[in-house]
Design an enzyme around this catalytic site. Structure first.
Site, mmCIF file in Angstrom:
data_model
loop_
_atom_site.group_PDB
_atom_site.id
_atom_site.type_symbol
_atom_site.label_atom_id
_atom_site.label_comp_id
_atom_site.label_asym_id
_atom_site.label_seq_id
_atom_site.Cartn_x
_atom_site.Cartn_y
_atom_site.Cartn_z
ATOM 1 C CG HIS A 104 -0.210 -0.174 2.512
ATOM 2 N ND1 HIS A 104 0.197 -1.413 2.959
ATOM 3 C CD2 HIS A 104 0.214 0.717 3.441
ATOM 4 C CE1 HIS A 104 0.821 -1.274 4.106
ATOM 5 N NE2 HIS A 104 0.857 0.011 4.422
ATOM 6 C CG HIS A 106 1.154 5.247 4.374
ATOM 7 N ND1 HIS A 106 0.362 5.134 5.482
ATOM 8 C CD2 HIS A 106 1.943 4.143 4.358
ATOM 9 C CE1 HIS A 106 0.666 4.007 6.122
ATOM 10 N NE2 HIS A 106 1.630 3.387 5.459
HETATM 11 P P1 AMP Z 1 2.279 0.319 7.294
HETATM 12 O O1 AMP Z 1 2.758 0.422 8.707
HETATM 13 O O2 AMP Z 1 3.062 1.107 6.305
HETATM 14 O O3 AMP Z 1 2.145 -1.150 6.918
HETATM 15 O O4 AMP Z 1 0.841 0.966 7.261
HETATM 16 C C1 AMP Z 1 -0.314 0.242 7.589
HETATM 17 C C2 AMP Z 1 -1.399 1.276 7.785
HETATM 18 O O5 AMP Z 1 -2.636 0.613 7.750
HETATM 19 C C3 AMP Z 1 -1.313 2.001 9.139
HETATM 20 O O6 AMP Z 1 -1.190 3.398 8.917
HETATM 21 C C4 AMP Z 1 -2.620 1.634 9.813
HETATM 22 O O7 AMP Z 1 -3.157 2.714 10.531
HETATM 23 C C5 AMP Z 1 -3.500 1.263 8.638
HETATM 24 N N1 AMP Z 1 -4.580 0.348 8.944
HETATM 25 C C6 AMP Z 1 -4.506 -0.808 9.626
HETATM 26 N N2 AMP Z 1 -5.719 -1.414 9.676
HETATM 27 C C7 AMP Z 1 -6.571 -0.600 8.986
HETATM 28 C C8 AMP Z 1 -7.969 -0.656 8.687
HETATM 29 N N3 AMP Z 1 -8.738 -1.678 9.087
HETATM 30 N N4 AMP Z 1 -8.510 0.359 7.972
HETATM 31 C C9 AMP Z 1 -7.746 1.407 7.571
HETATM 32 N N5 AMP Z 1 -6.424 1.512 7.827
HETATM 33 C C10 AMP Z 1 -5.835 0.530 8.523
#
Ligand code: AMP
Length: 141
Positions: A104, A106
């Site tokens: 993903h 950001h």
């Molecule tokens: P990363 O640490 O780069 O893998 O980012 C993962 C992101 O996913 C974090 O910013 C979390 O806040 C976000 N996240 C985790 N679970 C969910 C969810 N159910 N809906 C939306 N965002 C999420």
């Protein structure tokens, strides 16, 4: 291009509609939704539909589709929220601060002096505020 699935992955569950999200858009290969732990208001994620963990293993076409979705969301953020800037951040592996091993990008609105850092601490956002920002950005897509 087929989309591999990991039944234990939270983003695969969102892609499959098994758990809810504040969805911004969806197309053949990607989905975009609001981050529920926003660093700043409007923090969103562009997510590949297939379960590929990191940028070194995802097919180039899927990575390109995810980048295109991130750009679309970024345009909406710039138009609607008018931040001072934005970051596209994409973490690969636990050593790089990746907490969800499903690729993903950001899309992170930035404001001068907001103090955001590359590997931020997760703090739950206000759901009503996230939903309202989702609606605003959907209209700006
Ligand atoms: P990363 O640490 O780069 O893998 O980012 C993962 C992101 O996913 C974090 O910013 C979390 O806040 C976000 N996240 C985790 N679970 C969910 C969810 N159910 N809906 C939306 N965002 C999420």
């Amino acid at each position: 291009m087929s989309h591999p699935v990991d039944d234990d992955c939270i983003f695969c569950k969102i892609v499959a509609g098994k758990i809810p999200c504040f969805k911004l858009l969806e197309d053949e290969h990607t989905i975009a939704f609001m981050d529920i732990n926003p660093v700043n208001p409007g923090h969103a994620l562009a997510v590949t539909k297939g379960h590929w963990p990191t940028a070194d293993v995802i097919p180039t076409e899927a990575l390109a589709a995810t980048a295109a979705t991130a750009q679309r969301v970024a345009k909406a953020i710039v138009r609607e929220l008018k931040p001072d800037g934005f970051n596209l951040v994409q973490n690969n592996g636990p050593g790089a601060g990746q907490s969800v091993p499903h690729l993903h990008i950001h899309v992170l609105p930035r404001h001068k002096g907001d103090g955001a850092t590359l590997n931020w601490t997760y703090k739950p956002g206000n759901k009503d505020e996230i939903a309202a920002l989702c609606e605003r950005l959907k209209k700006a897509l």
